[in-house]
Write a protein that holds these residues in place. Structure first.
Motif, mmCIF file in Angstrom:
data_model
loop_
_atom_site.group_PDB
_atom_site.id
_atom_site.type_symbol
_atom_site.label_atom_id
_atom_site.label_comp_id
_atom_site.label_asym_id
_atom_site.label_seq_id
_atom_site.Cartn_x
_atom_site.Cartn_y
_atom_site.Cartn_z
ATOM 1 N N SER A 1 0.840 -1.367 -0.011
ATOM 2 C CA SER A 1 0.062 -0.061 -0.074
ATOM 3 C C SER A 1 0.902 1.386 -0.101
ATOM 4 O O SER A 1 2.080 1.144 0.351
ATOM 5 C CB SER A 1 -0.649 -0.079 1.288
ATOM 6 O OG SER A 1 -0.203 0.162 2.561
ATOM 7 N N ALA A 2 0.271 2.340 -0.314
ATOM 8 C CA ALA A 2 0.857 3.839 -0.387
ATOM 9 C C ALA A 2 -0.063 4.671 0.234
ATOM 10 O O ALA A 2 -1.453 4.387 0.043
ATOM 11 C CB ALA A 2 1.412 4.051 -1.601
ATOM 12 N N ASP A 3 0.337 5.850 0.887
ATOM 13 C CA ASP A 3 -0.628 6.635 1.246
ATOM 14 C C ASP A 3 -0.564 8.033 0.912
ATOM 15 O O ASP A 3 0.697 8.379 0.652
ATOM 16 C CB ASP A 3 -0.283 6.751 2.883
ATOM 17 C CG ASP A 3 -0.554 5.403 3.818
ATOM 18 O OD1 ASP A 3 -1.426 4.749 3.612
ATOM 19 O OD2 ASP A 3 0.235 5.379 4.582
ATOM 20 N N PRO A 4 -1.629 8.543 0.408
ATOM 21 C CA PRO A 4 -1.467 10.184 0.073
ATOM 22 C C PRO A 4 -0.945 11.131 1.131
ATOM 23 O O PRO A 4 -1.125 10.854 2.219
ATOM 24 C CB PRO A 4 -3.025 10.478 -0.124
ATOM 25 C CG PRO A 4 -3.670 9.075 -0.493
ATOM 26 C CD PRO A 4 -3.016 8.143 0.415
ATOM 27 N N MET A 5 -0.210 11.815 0.368
ATOM 28 C CA MET A 5 0.499 12.902 1.521
ATOM 29 C C MET A 5 -0.166 14.368 1.308
ATOM 30 O O MET A 5 0.288 15.165 0.648
ATOM 31 C CB MET A 5 1.823 12.779 1.356
ATOM 32 C CG MET A 5 2.677 11.786 1.605
ATOM 33 S SD MET A 5 4.393 11.767 1.592
ATOM 34 C CE MET A 5 4.781 12.294 0.204
ATOM 35 N N GLY A 6 -1.507 14.471 2.133
ATOM 36 C CA GLY A 6 -2.066 15.710 1.666
ATOM 37 C C GLY A 6 -3.171 15.806 2.454
ATOM 38 O O GLY A 6 -3.705 15.047 3.169
ATOM 39 N N SER A 7 -4.103 16.923 2.025
ATOM 40 C CA SER A 7 -5.494 17.141 2.369
ATOM 41 C C SER A 7 -6.526 16.289 1.460
ATOM 42 O O SER A 7 -6.427 16.631 0.023
ATOM 43 C CB SER A 7 -5.922 18.465 2.355
ATOM 44 O OG SER A 7 -7.180 18.502 2.930
ATOM 45 N N ILE A 8 -6.992 15.163 1.702
ATOM 46 C CA ILE A 8 -7.612 14.379 1.070
ATOM 47 C C ILE A 8 -9.374 14.709 0.761
ATOM 48 O O ILE A 8 -9.774 14.844 1.887
ATOM 49 C CB ILE A 8 -7.439 12.933 1.588
ATOM 50 C CG1 ILE A 8 -6.026 12.449 1.526
ATOM 51 C CG2 ILE A 8 -8.541 11.889 0.647
ATOM 52 C CD1 ILE A 8 -5.979 11.092 2.453
ATOM 53 N N LEU A 9 -9.838 14.644 -0.290
ATOM 54 C CA LEU A 9 -11.120 14.754 -0.571
ATOM 55 C C LEU A 9 -11.559 13.499 -0.942
ATOM 56 O O LEU A 9 -11.434 13.262 -2.137
ATOM 57 C CB LEU A 9 -11.370 15.699 -1.382
ATOM 58 C CG LEU A 9 -12.812 16.114 -1.866
ATOM 59 C CD1 LEU A 9 -13.717 16.721 -0.816
ATOM 60 C CD2 LEU A 9 -13.160 17.093 -3.133
ATOM 61 N N PRO A 10 -12.329 12.713 -0.080
ATOM 62 C CA PRO A 10 -12.705 11.513 -0.381
ATOM 63 C C PRO A 10 -14.028 11.448 -1.507
ATOM 64 O O PRO A 10 -14.736 12.518 -1.160
ATOM 65 C CB PRO A 10 -13.116 10.765 0.819
ATOM 66 C CG PRO A 10 -13.365 11.801 1.676
ATOM 67 C CD PRO A 10 -12.566 12.903 1.112
ATOM 68 N N LEU A 11 -13.999 10.742 -2.578
ATOM 69 C CA LEU A 11 -15.341 11.094 -3.458
ATOM 70 C C LEU A 11 -16.006 9.665 -3.052
ATOM 71 O O LEU A 11 -17.056 9.679 -2.340
ATOM 72 C CB LEU A 11 -14.778 11.286 -5.071
ATOM 73 C CG LEU A 11 -13.868 12.212 -5.017
ATOM 74 C CD1 LEU A 11 -13.369 12.456 -6.438
ATOM 75 C CD2 LEU A 11 -14.699 13.595 -4.687
#
Length: 627
Positions: free
Chosen positions: A479-489
């Motif tokens: 797995s990899a993780d987003p690095m920032g402010s996430i807007l889930p859709l």
């Protein structure tokens, strides 16, 4: 019942989850555990657990102010007048609309010292405001949407102090990353603040921002404030002060104002004694017939009474002075089996327990039955008016072996990366793993994840690209993780055939309905995804626009669509069409605007869909996502 825990690494409550954001070079901010729930539940009108709401039924919670401050029921950006709002009557939202004659600040009647503050705010276009903790220390609020380089004057910054002699600011703290939302969208701010300390009227410790997160991303941690920032309500520092909001620089709105106030109470431990039983034990009952191989006293709560032993039972007893009656939460971490007793009652880990004020006898037991297990003992506590604090000695809860983060930057051209992605759509849904995720990063700092199993645009975010540490460190988990402010859709198919107009949107497609056919990179490096769904060949292209302020998605069908085929542009609560033709989604969490294609409709009150049967082969459906 004996409570069992086996941990090879530090408990998440002690060290924190994998980072939600790791903006180099300050990636260590991610060691602060951060829940998405507060941000994903942005539209909730009830305060978080343990928080007290500042009522916004009227202005009675505030000191008298001018007419630029009112309480309203809804707020949107004005379609024709930049920098202003359109409002409707009602309650729940505090709005400031300054004029030449009325542009006062506003201040709460209540004063605060140590406090956790949670609030939502909305900026008008080009607007400027600030929240002053204790009326003295400003957190800057600004329309910084899309700005590439942040300063201490930008959104989420800790504003600078001011030197009148040199006419220069100093000790300002800029955000390491820009996670600002667009004007007219709600943003979520959380602050943990520690007031300055005074003894005999003299300051003995400076104020601190323990943590500050904006839109789910930690921006500041453990920042010392040597004095009031520029433009305070009070030039001199004190032990308490009101919440003060700037009202003279532009239109701004607030809702869900809530706080958790803290005393400086601490739990004191005394009469600490230990017994060490050498051997591999599985249950506490096995100690009843055993004699301790070593015993003694301790000056502080630590595992060091068990030094030199490999397999053992380690028992600590003592007295705990509870400062006030109420519910307390204890978190015990030893990396092995353990249990905690207060009186004759076992204390469930991480679960509230009611305690009376005064002296309480306690016992901690840890069973280390494998020689390779590390030695550690950590005990955290929180309670009524008491911030979460350690009861163990410094060094008794060592950090994990440090791991250098493996970060994926995006430089020069887009980056396409395949991995597992863990996705959580909102605060009410469980997290799930997407096994065939394709994440695309852009040098502008706006990124997205596409699900190759169903054609869904899963999430978008601003900041750095991906943290691949969980994929490539040690054995890795893919797995990899987003690095920032996430807007889930969402992770449901974007295209679906509906038998009726009110049919439920499918969460998955029947076997054989969808087939991924790969992607093709254009001259700039952006992918166009190609897949077949319901017998239709689809080209799906997603690219940033306006320097990363927006994402534009373009869908092309290579053959005519069948009757009943719909494309779901967005789903969420509170979908509302604005006067400029855009739609706000999830109670103004983000916006979408159709640029080309059939007219969309709001279906079942929570889905924005486009009837694809109206499209010709080769015709494009284009829309932009604004956040």
């Amino acid at each position: 019942m004996f409570f069992m825990k086996v941990r090879l690494s530090l408990n998440a409550r002690f060290q924190g989850r994998r980072p939600l954001t790791v903006p180099p070079p300050t990636w260590r901010l991610a060691l602060l555990a951060l829940s998405l729930c507060s941000f994903l539940g942005l539209q909730a009108q009830t305060p978080q657990a343990g928080y007290t709401a500042i009522p916004l039924t009227d202005l009675s919670a505030f000191q008298s102010t001018a007419g630029n401050w009112t309480v309203v029921g809804s707020v949107t950006t004005h379609p024709k007048k930049a920098g202003q709002f359109t409002t409707t009557s009602g309650t729940g939202i505090l709005v400031n609309q300054p004029t030449d004659k009325a542009k006062a600040n506003i201040m709460t009647k209540q004063e605060f010292g140590d406090v956790d503050l949670s609030l939502d705010y909305m900026m008008a276009e080009g607007s400027n405001s600030g929240v002053y903790l204790m009326g003295r220390y400003e957190i800057q609020l600004l329309d910084s949407w899309g700005k590439p380089n942040m300063t201490y004057q930008d959104n989420g910054a800790i504003y600078a102090r001011w030197d009148e002699a040199t006419q220069h600011g100093y000790e300002g703290h800029a955000p390491g990353i820009n996670v600002s939302r667009a004007p007219g969208l709600w943003q979520h701010l959380e602050i943990s603040f520690q007031a300055p300390r005074f003894e005999g009227g003299k300051k003995v410790a400076n104020a601190r921002i323990l943590s500050l997160s904006l839109n789910g991303t930690v921006l500041h941690e453990n920042v010392e404030l040597t004095g009031p920032t520029r433009g305070p309500a009070f030039p001199e520092e004190a032990a308490t002060g009101p919440l003060f909001i700037q009202g003279d620089h532009g239109a701004v709105a607030f809702r869900n104002l809530a706080y958790k106030a803290f005393t400086q109470d601490k739990i004191a431990l005394s009469n600490l004694k230990y017994r060490l039983y050498e051997g591999a034990f599985q249950k506490p009952e096995e100690l009843s017939s055993k004699a301790a191989s070593q015993e003694g006293t301790l000056n502080e709560l630590t595992w060091r009474g068990a030094s030199g032993a490999n397999e053992y039972a380690y028992q600590i007893t003592g007295t705990m002075q509870i400062p006030a009656a109420g519910q307390y939460i204890f978190e015990l971490n030893t990396g092995t089996r353990n249990q905690m007793m207060i009186g004759n009652k076992r204390i469930p880990d991480g679960t509230p327990v009611q305690l009376q004020a005064g002296a309480q006898q306690f016992e901690i037991l840890t069973l280390k039955d494998f020689s390779w297990q590390g030695q550690q003992l950590g005990l955290m506590v929180s309670g009524p008016g008491m911030r979460r604090q350690p009861l163990h000695a410094s060094g008794s809860m060592p950090l994990n072996d440090p791991t250098s983060p493996i970060l994926l930057p995006v430089q020069g051209e887009p980056k396409v990366f395949r991995s597992f992605i863990d996705f959580k759509q909102d605060a009410t849904t469980p997290e799930r793993r997407i096994p065939h995720a394709i994440s695309v990063g852009d040098p502008s700092g706006v990124h997205y994840t596409f699900d190759a199993d169903n054609g869904a645009l899963v999430q978008v975010w601003r900041g750095e690209f991906l943290d691949a540490t969980p994929m490539w460190n040690s054995r890795g988990d893919g797995s990899a993780d987003p690095m920032g402010s996430i807007l889930p859709l969402n992770d449901a198919p974007a295209l679906a055939v509906l038998t009726t107009t009110n049919a439920e949107w499918p969460t998955t497609e029947p076997e054989g309905t969808y087939r991924m056919r790969g992607y093709k990179l254009d001259a700039q490096g952006y992918p166009t995804f190609r897949y077949t769904i319901h017998g239709l060949n689809v080209q799906d292209r997603i690219v940033p626009a306006e320097g990363g302020k927006k994402l534009v998605r373009e869908i092309r069908l290579e053959n005519p669509a069948s009757t009943g085929l719909y494309f779901r542009v967005a789903n969420g609560t509170g979908i509302a069409k604005q006067r400029d033709g855009a739609y706000t989604i999830n109670d103004q969490q983000y916006k979408v605007k159709l640029l080309e294609g059939p007219t969309p409709t709001v279906r079942n009150g929570n889905e924005l869909v486009v009837p694809m049967a109206q499209m010709r082969a080769g015709q494009a459906l284009r829309y932009e996502i604004i956040w």
